[in-house]
Scaffold this active site. Structure first.
Site, PDB file in Angstrom:
ATOM      1  N   SER A 156       0.848  -1.202   0.000  1.00 42.44           N
ATOM      2  CA  SER A 156       0.000   0.000   0.000  1.00 42.44           C
ATOM      3  C   SER A 156       0.878   1.244   0.000  1.00 42.44           C
ATOM      4  O   SER A 156       1.994   1.240   0.539  1.00 42.44           O
ATOM      5  CB  SER A 156      -0.852  -0.022   1.272  1.00 42.44           C
ATOM      6  OG  SER A 156      -1.432   1.237   1.498  1.00 42.44           O
ATOM      7  N   LYS A 207       2.020  -3.649   6.743  1.00 45.78           N
ATOM      8  CA  LYS A 207       2.455  -3.675   5.339  1.00 45.78           C
ATOM      9  C   LYS A 207       3.964  -3.480   5.238  1.00 45.78           C
ATOM     10  O   LYS A 207       4.656  -4.169   4.496  1.00 45.78           O
ATOM     11  CB  LYS A 207       1.729  -2.600   4.521  1.00 45.78           C
ATOM     12  CG  LYS A 207       0.234  -2.828   4.374  1.00 45.78           C
ATOM     13  CD  LYS A 207      -0.061  -4.069   3.532  1.00 45.78           C
ATOM     14  CE  LYS A 207      -1.535  -4.367   3.436  1.00 45.78           C
ATOM     15  NZ  LYS A 207      -1.823  -5.711   2.926  1.00 45.78           N
ATOM     16  N   TYR A 216      -1.944  -0.747  10.948  1.00 47.15           N
ATOM     17  CA  TYR A 216      -2.200  -1.352   9.631  1.00 47.15           C
ATOM     18  C   TYR A 216      -1.011  -1.098   8.698  1.00 47.15           C
ATOM     19  O   TYR A 216      -0.484  -2.017   8.067  1.00 47.15           O
ATOM     20  CB  TYR A 216      -3.495  -0.789   9.023  1.00 47.15           C
ATOM     21  CG  TYR A 216      -3.610  -1.067   7.543  1.00 47.15           C
ATOM     22  CD1 TYR A 216      -3.849  -2.358   7.085  1.00 47.15           C
ATOM     23  CD2 TYR A 216      -3.432  -0.054   6.597  1.00 47.15           C
ATOM     24  CE1 TYR A 216      -3.927  -2.622   5.716  1.00 47.15           C
ATOM     25  CE2 TYR A 216      -3.511  -0.309   5.240  1.00 47.15           C
ATOM     26  CZ  TYR A 216      -3.756  -1.595   4.802  1.00 47.15           C
ATOM     27  OH  TYR A 216      -3.817  -1.859   3.449  1.00 47.15           O
TER      28      TYR A 216
END
Ligand code: NAD
Ligand code: UFG
Length: 336
Positions: free
Chosen positions: A124, A152, A148
């Site tokens: 992302s 990643k 979050y």
């Protein structure tokens, strides 16, 4: 030989499944349905006229996952499975670290065991944290601003270490910018649970009358109209980038990161105005405070993907607004 698609019942995974099947790949989908609905897969079958095997399986269930690897001969894995809500990740970080990181480690261990070493990973643009400037290219410094995003970033690092330990791995880290839109049929699309966190599903729910008005988080950013600027990319273009990455891994060793964005930044107001004019729907809105953690501008320099993968996003903001609205009007309650 087939492609294992983890998280294939979800928003992006189901669109990828269509593109893979259309291109002639055999696929096997693994999903625990924690954020998706089996109906998306029925629709993939209807749309493509093709069949595939689905396992309701959690990546954390190692023995079950191992049996799946024993039953099939995979050529590569597209790994979409993961939890993705930024706010929720702040509230329950351990759940995010456990699900996203432990799930990916299980997957990679089993890939190594069964000698499947081609991986396309859903990363992302969040790994760029608060970038100093835009457009963002792959050499920009990496950081995370929430759990979050950190999953990643950590997974990218884990995969780099994996490649250092065994250079026969072939890994594409695809850094998505802001995927929106839906399949042009309007039959599959994004199906958020509860109140949408992201802009486009909120806009379509306002347009259809499920929500009263959109709150725009900040109109004092240093952008052309003060609202946040993002690189919105049509989900169909995004998944085509995955097929290009797969072709690339068939020919090349190594681990490479690629930005998947259009290279154009549009503001929240640009998106609302385009949506309203193309779909003839007013979107009532109010300006509210900035959302904590948000950045003003975020858009890609997609040159690397263009040069190395021969991939370029083709659809524009009007297509994205048309297709998101088509999905919403044909499925006012999503898959439910
Ligand atoms: P999604 O929630 O629609 O799809 C993810 C799927 O993974 C869901 O079907 C869910 O049930 C499944 N899943 C989650 N944990 C699992 C586990 N432990 N085992 C098996 N299945 C599991 O999300 P999406 O928008 O399709 O995103 C796909 C991937 O792309 C995610 O990894 C996400 O972080 C990443 N990504 C998404 C965006 C975005 O804006 N949508 C942006 C950047 C990156
Ligand atoms: N926004 C609003 N109102 C809303 C929702 C969003 O004004 O109700 C604004 C945001 O402030 C931002 C823009 O719309 O300026 C886009 O917001 P999204 O929540 O749709 O997307 P983000 O750019 O915040 O984040 C998304 C994904 C992340 C991912 C990131 C980069 O949610 O997971 O893109 O790819 F990391």
């Amino acid at each position: 030989m087939s492609i294992l698609v983890t998280g294939g019942a979800g928003y992006i995974g189901s669109h990828a499944a269509i593109e893979l099947l259309k291109t002639g790949y055999d696929i096997v989908i693994v999903d625990n349905l924690s954020n998706s609905n089996l109906e998306s897969l029925n629709r993939v079958k209807e749309l493509t006229g093709k069949n595939f095997i689905f396992y309701k399986c959690d990546l954390l269930e190692r023995d079950e996952l191992n049996t799946i690897f024993e039953n099939h001969s995979f050529e590569a894995v597209m790994h979409f499975a993961g939890l993705k809500a930024v706010g929720e990740s702040v509230e329950v970080p351990l759940m995010y670290y456990h699900n996203n990181i432990a799930g990916t480690i299980n997957l990679c261990e089993l890939m190594a065991k069964h000698d499947v070493k081609k991986l396309v990973f859903s990363s992302s643009a969040t790994v760029y944290g608060h970038p100093d400037s835009v457009p963002i290219d792959e050499s920009f410094p990496l950081s995370a601003t929430n759990p979050y995003g950190r999953t990643k970033l950590m997974i990218e690092e884990i995969l780099r270490d994996l490649h250092i330990s065994d250079s026969t791995w072939r890994i594409a880290l695809l850094r998505y910018f802001n995927p929106i839109g839906a399949h042009e049929s309007g039959s599959i699309g994004e199906n958020p649970n509860g109140i949408p966190n992201n802009l486009m599903p909120y806009v379509t729910q306002v347009a259809i009358g499920k929500r009263e008005k959109l709150s725009i988080f900040g109109n004092d950013y240093n952008t052309h109209d003060g609202t946040g600027v993002r690189d919105f990319i049509h989900v169909t273009d995004l998944v085509k980038g995955h097929l290009k990455a797969l072709e690339y891994l068939e020919k090349n060793n190594g681990i490479e990161a690629f930005n998947l964005g259009t290279g154009r930044g549009y503001s929240v107001m640009d998106l609302i105005n385009t949506f309203s004019s193309i779909n003839k729907k007013e979107i009532p809105f109010q300006f509210v405070d900035r959302r904590p953690g948000d950045i003003g501008s975020c858009y890609a320099n997609p040159t690397k993907a263009e040069k190395v993968l021969s991939w370029r996003a083709e659809k524009d903001l009007k297509d994205m607004c048309t297709d998101s609205w088509k999905w919403q009007t044909q499925n006012p309650n999503g898959y439910n």
